[in-house]
Scaffold this active site. Sequence first.
Site, mmCIF file in Angstrom:
data_model
loop_
_atom_site.group_PDB
_atom_site.id
_atom_site.type_symbol
_atom_site.label_atom_id
_atom_site.label_comp_id
_atom_site.label_asym_id
_atom_site.label_seq_id
_atom_site.Cartn_x
_atom_site.Cartn_y
_atom_site.Cartn_z
ATOM 1 C CG ASP A 66 -2.278 -0.281 1.101
ATOM 2 O OD1 ASP A 66 -2.620 -0.794 0.023
ATOM 3 O OD2 ASP A 66 -3.069 -0.034 2.014
ATOM 4 C CE1 TYR A 68 5.780 3.890 4.271
ATOM 5 C CE2 TYR A 68 6.566 5.178 2.408
ATOM 6 C CZ TYR A 68 6.768 4.201 3.364
ATOM 7 O OH TYR A 68 7.975 3.543 3.400
ATOM 8 C CG PHE A 79 9.501 -0.081 0.490
ATOM 9 C CD1 PHE A 79 9.236 -0.563 1.763
ATOM 10 C CD2 PHE A 79 9.292 -0.933 -0.588
ATOM 11 C CE1 PHE A 79 8.780 -1.863 1.963
ATOM 12 C CE2 PHE A 79 8.852 -2.236 -0.400
ATOM 13 C CZ PHE A 79 8.595 -2.695 0.887
ATOM 14 C CG HIS A 189 7.666 -6.254 4.871
ATOM 15 N ND1 HIS A 189 7.886 -5.049 5.516
ATOM 16 C CD2 HIS A 189 7.001 -5.948 3.733
ATOM 17 C CE1 HIS A 189 7.372 -4.074 4.792
ATOM 18 N NE2 HIS A 189 6.828 -4.585 3.707
#
Length: 228
Positions: A66, A68, A79, A189
Amino acid sequence: MAIALEPGWLEVLKDEFDKDYMVKLRQFLKEEKDAGHITYPKNSDIFNAFNTTPFDRLKVVILGQDPYHGANQAHGLSFSVQKGITTPPSLKNIYKELLTDIPGFTIPTHGDLTEWAKQGVLLLNATLTVGAGSPGSHQKKGWEQFTDKVIKTISDKKEGIVFILWGSYAQAKAELIDKTKHHIIKSPHPSPFSADRGFFGSKPFSKTNELLINEGKEPINWQSPPTP
């Protein structure tokens, strides 16, 4: 939602934009706007990953989930956050891993990964928009169908791409990738909840560069320049 897409990507994805799921997705985004709901990133940044990494320059894919959901964070690159915004926890851990993986790396003063994207690293989220303060709010509205098509298209039309898949969500996308033509790097992750379970020490960045060199391609300079 006006679609301004880099010509190479538009050529391979143009048929998607008239499909029913995309029409419904555009309608959903319009309804969100009409209802006064804030969506991130801003419209002009939704396809930023594609417009910063042209299809013919693509070498690496880093898959996120997703965007932010905080103000001024998302700008269309997984990221990554805009300059002037606090570096999020997962990206801090990515920088920590780079520190031990790439000789001479220094942690940047910002979280803007645009320089990676310009070198051929597609920073792709599975969902390209999100409601303000509502993580996951735009999931299962059509974006995943679009980005799955993107991954499948890369797999079909390119060769020797390095796919970096962090966490179980990204790793599930491996079924879309032809492993006889491409490279897949997997690890937990970089989130603080999972980084200690095998992300730290996994050396994805040096492994990626080694694979690119073996493919006869320029390696990635992972060092983002400092904020001017």
